[in-house]
Design a protein around this motif. Sequence first.
Motif, PDB file in Angstrom:
ATOM      1  N   VAL A 123       6.700  11.801  -4.721  1.00 50.09           N
ATOM      2  CA  VAL A 123       5.936  11.254  -3.405  1.00 50.09           C
ATOM      3  C   VAL A 123       6.909  11.540  -2.122  1.00 50.09           C
ATOM      4  N   ASP A 124       6.392  12.076  -1.067  1.00 50.48           N
ATOM      5  CA  ASP A 124       7.114  12.335   0.248  1.00 50.48           C
ATOM      6  C   ASP A 124       6.814  10.967   1.278  1.00 50.48           C
ATOM      7  N   ILE A 125       5.562  10.740   1.176  1.00 53.89           N
ATOM      8  CA  ILE A 125       5.276   9.680   2.077  1.00 53.89           C
ATOM      9  C   ILE A 125       4.588   8.462   1.441  1.00 53.89           C
TER      10      ILE A 125
ATOM     11  N   VAL B 186       2.829  14.990  -0.714  1.00 61.18           N
ATOM     12  CA  VAL B 186       2.267  13.861  -1.824  1.00 61.18           C
ATOM     13  C   VAL B 186       2.555  12.454  -1.163  1.00 61.18           C
ATOM     14  N   MET B 187       1.343  11.436  -1.400  1.00 55.77           N
ATOM     15  CA  MET B 187       1.576  10.197  -0.637  1.00 55.77           C
ATOM     16  C   MET B 187       1.407   9.165  -1.801  1.00 55.77           C
TER      17      MET B 187
ATOM     18  N   ILE C 278       3.181   6.077   6.083  1.00 60.07           N
ATOM     19  CA  ILE C 278       2.045   5.682   7.013  1.00 60.07           C
ATOM     20  C   ILE C 278       1.981   4.292   6.783  1.00 60.07           C
ATOM     21  N   ILE C 279       2.005   3.553   7.805  1.00 65.15           N
ATOM     22  CA  ILE C 279       1.815   2.168   7.784  1.00 65.15           C
ATOM     23  C   ILE C 279       0.384   1.783   8.080  1.00 65.15           C
ATOM     24  N   ARG C 280      -0.346   1.280   7.287  1.00 62.85           N
ATOM     25  CA  ARG C 280      -1.711   0.637   7.390  1.00 62.85           C
ATOM     26  C   ARG C 280      -1.725  -0.694   7.899  1.00 62.85           C
ATOM     27  N   ILE C 281      -2.341  -0.645   9.178  1.00 62.97           N
ATOM     28  CA  ILE C 281      -2.028  -1.898  10.034  1.00 62.97           C
ATOM     29  C   ILE C 281      -3.284  -2.798   9.945  1.00 62.97           C
ATOM     30  N   GLY C 282      -4.227  -2.140   9.366  1.00 60.27           N
ATOM     31  CA  GLY C 282      -5.763  -2.855   9.530  1.00 60.27           C
ATOM     32  C   GLY C 282      -6.466  -2.973  10.758  1.00 60.27           C
ATOM     33  N   PRO C 283      -7.018  -4.306  11.363  1.00 59.20           N
ATOM     34  CA  PRO C 283      -6.519  -5.523  10.705  1.00 59.20           C
ATOM     35  C   PRO C 283      -7.280  -6.038   9.315  1.00 59.20           C
ATOM     36  N   TRP C 284      -8.206  -5.053   8.966  1.00 57.23           N
ATOM     37  CA  TRP C 284      -8.792  -5.467   7.516  1.00 57.23           C
ATOM     38  C   TRP C 284      -8.553  -4.236   6.810  1.00 57.23           C
ATOM     39  N   SER C 285      -7.916  -4.926   5.647  1.00 57.86           N
ATOM     40  CA  SER C 285      -7.457  -3.889   4.735  1.00 57.86           C
ATOM     41  C   SER C 285      -8.437  -3.645   3.258  1.00 57.86           C
ATOM     42  N   HIS C 286      -9.098  -4.679   2.797  1.00 59.25           N
ATOM     43  CA  HIS C 286      -9.781  -4.555   1.526  1.00 59.25           C
ATOM     44  C   HIS C 286      -8.615  -4.904   0.527  1.00 59.25           C
TER      45      HIS C 286
ATOM     46  N   PRO D  51      11.295   6.104   9.657  1.00 62.94           N
ATOM     47  CA  PRO D  51      10.535   6.708   8.849  1.00 62.94           C
ATOM     48  C   PRO D  51       9.098   6.748   9.038  1.00 62.94           C
ATOM     49  N   ILE D  52       8.678   6.124   9.808  1.00 65.82           N
ATOM     50  CA  ILE D  52       7.226   5.956  10.184  1.00 65.82           C
ATOM     51  C   ILE D  52       6.638   7.129  10.868  1.00 65.82           C
ATOM     52  N   ILE D  53       5.664   7.967  10.277  1.00 67.18           N
ATOM     53  CA  ILE D  53       5.057   9.058  10.649  1.00 67.18           C
ATOM     54  C   ILE D  53       3.638   8.945  11.141  1.00 67.18           C
TER      55      ILE D  53
END
Length: 727
Positions: free
Chosen positions: A47-49, A21-22, A89-97, A149-151
């Motif tokens: 939550v796991d992630i 679960v994220m 899980i790191i969301r690096i974009g560059p665009w995110s909304h 922790p970043i998978i």
Amino acid sequence: MATYSYDSKSLFRDGKRWFPVMGEIHYSRYPDCDWKEALLKMKEGGVDIVSSYVIWIHHEEIENEYDWTGWRNLRKFVETIKECGLTMIIRIGPWSHAEVRHGGFPDWLLAKCPDARSTNDEKYFAEVEKWYKAIYEQVKGLFVNDGGPIIGVQVENEYGHCGGLSGAEGEAHMKRLEKMAREIGFDAPLYTATGWGGAITAGMLPVMGGYCDAPWDPRITQIEPSGNYVFTFERNDHAIGCDFGVGETITFDMTKYPYLTAELGGGLQVTLKRRPVSHPKDIGGMSIAKMGSGCNLLGYYMYHGGQNPEGKLTTLEENIATGSLNDMSVKNYDFRAPLGQYGMPNGTYDEIKLFSMFVHDFSEQIAKTDTYLPAENPLKPENSTDLRTSWRHYDCQKCGDKRGWVFVNNYQRLVKMDEHKAVVLSSPAELNAGITFPAVDVADRDYFFLPFNMKVGDSVLATSLCTPLCRLDNERKAYVFYSAAAPAGGECAAKSSLCSSENADGKYYQFAGKASGNEDIVTLTREDALKAHKVVCGSRQYLIITKDVMFPESKDGKTVLNFQTDSKVEFKSFPALEVVPAGFAVKSEADGFTVYESVAAASAAPSVKAEKISEDGKTAVYSITVGSWSDLEDVFVDISYSGNCARLYEDGKLIDDAIYSGDEYPWSIGLKRYGKQEHTFRMEIDVLAKDAPVYLESVPDFGGENSVKKIIGVASRPVARITAAIK
């Protein structure tokens, strides 16, 4: 060091199939002093992630002036994730909304690269590379291969669907970003990309989305029923491009990748024009539809709400003035998420915990299943007549039996569904399983999943009208279920109870042959299941049920239960705790549970008073005074009001705002972050006209007038923390 991978069916952790679960939280929208508590609550919710955007404009609003301090301290946030035993899980974009100004692009970037995402220009890629390198410097050494922790890493967001290039040019763009990130040092086993609505994934692991409504929709009427409540092999959300042509508007081969979600709406962030309200069962019904459709990752956006940080040059919300299609709150990003803007859970938190507790204890079994949708299964959400069912199954290698779960959904948001009396759920002939459940009555708004040929210790549960919740692996095994399906002409279990497998109630449990009696069966009411927690304390495992907020924490080698309450803490435990915690007493023992009550109780909340100080045709202005407090953890002020939107100021500074969604949804403001001293706030309420061009699910009482702008009432409520150290 754990290992992570995937095949066409599921993710793997340490070589075993994994159904995680994220949950999304934006660290830069939440106080850094409260990150640990927030993450522990997320973990307790299942939550796991942890997923989070790194929002460019939050860190480099002024070119070359990076801010990684306070709420924006990314490294501290990732280190706190590790401390809490979670992955990321790191969301690096560059665009995110992310409902942010320009989707997270700084104004200076758009001045230099006005075409930005819609180009493969080297000038733009050079700016992105510089940004990626800045992020990497903050997270260096925190990837899973380093013991961090970043998978996973998500590249871009909705690229080719919400802006960006398409076709070969879009593929080249996404591949360039991935290559850039890898070369900089983002060394993670999972690289993901959002895949809905024609978005380009470029060979990365596709993750899907789905929301119970569409606040971004330009219409101001109730929209058509959501396709996210049907069992279907379509992975797309019809509100963002799905017409139920399976695989249409998807750019990847669905046979090559597992069905994973990253943006199941944990709630909805309303817009000024459109204000649908998500409710717990809206999210629960959508979740069970995804599980029954073969999904092997439930990822919620948002899981934890927040608040936009202060900008240096502008406010940082998405708005029409900057070219967006929607106006959002300036500060408020509550999202009606399972954990809200001020960190407290709502009913959605409890609802989806029913699923996360299950997948934690039965992860490998459900992740390896195949999914079968009966030919008569309705695929259109407008169909409110036919019952929706799905079968997830696998072959037991030892006994050769089919094992698995049948999923039933009779819930469709804002639609009344037909009732179904004396339904006999029988496995389709194609499964060659020979499963027949006792007849059940399925009411409107019901949804559940039921096991068949489930291994229960030394026994086999052929069928059950109760849903598995978790397993307690003590010396004597215990299997925890909750009463989910009503026997035909009967009712779900009226109270929670304990029995052995040998004397389980035959109305709810049908064992193959004679049960061994070596296992405990705990049957919970659905109400108790919503408030249940599995707590691991050394070699002992407990089922804890409480109406209060509860999250465990390891301290000095002990497990400490943190309760947040407005009165006394009461909880029941199975099995009984080995030692009564200090500050608690045994209140009663019944039905296999021991009930404990705290000696201490929450202090009273400070007084709160609202007084109108001015009004004109457009705005009503109130003064809200709250007394000081010292011996509580937090105080919430609940403001019931009618109007268009409201703003709260202190000392001339905007500290929060809200878009009105209905009289029955008070604006709840946690005072802890603003200090424990006496407060005098200024609240402004803009007028809402009867004929305003907005969509409201809940229309206010205009009292015979053509408009409204008023406070209906204010109240304060205490939040005290009471802890119990257990063994």
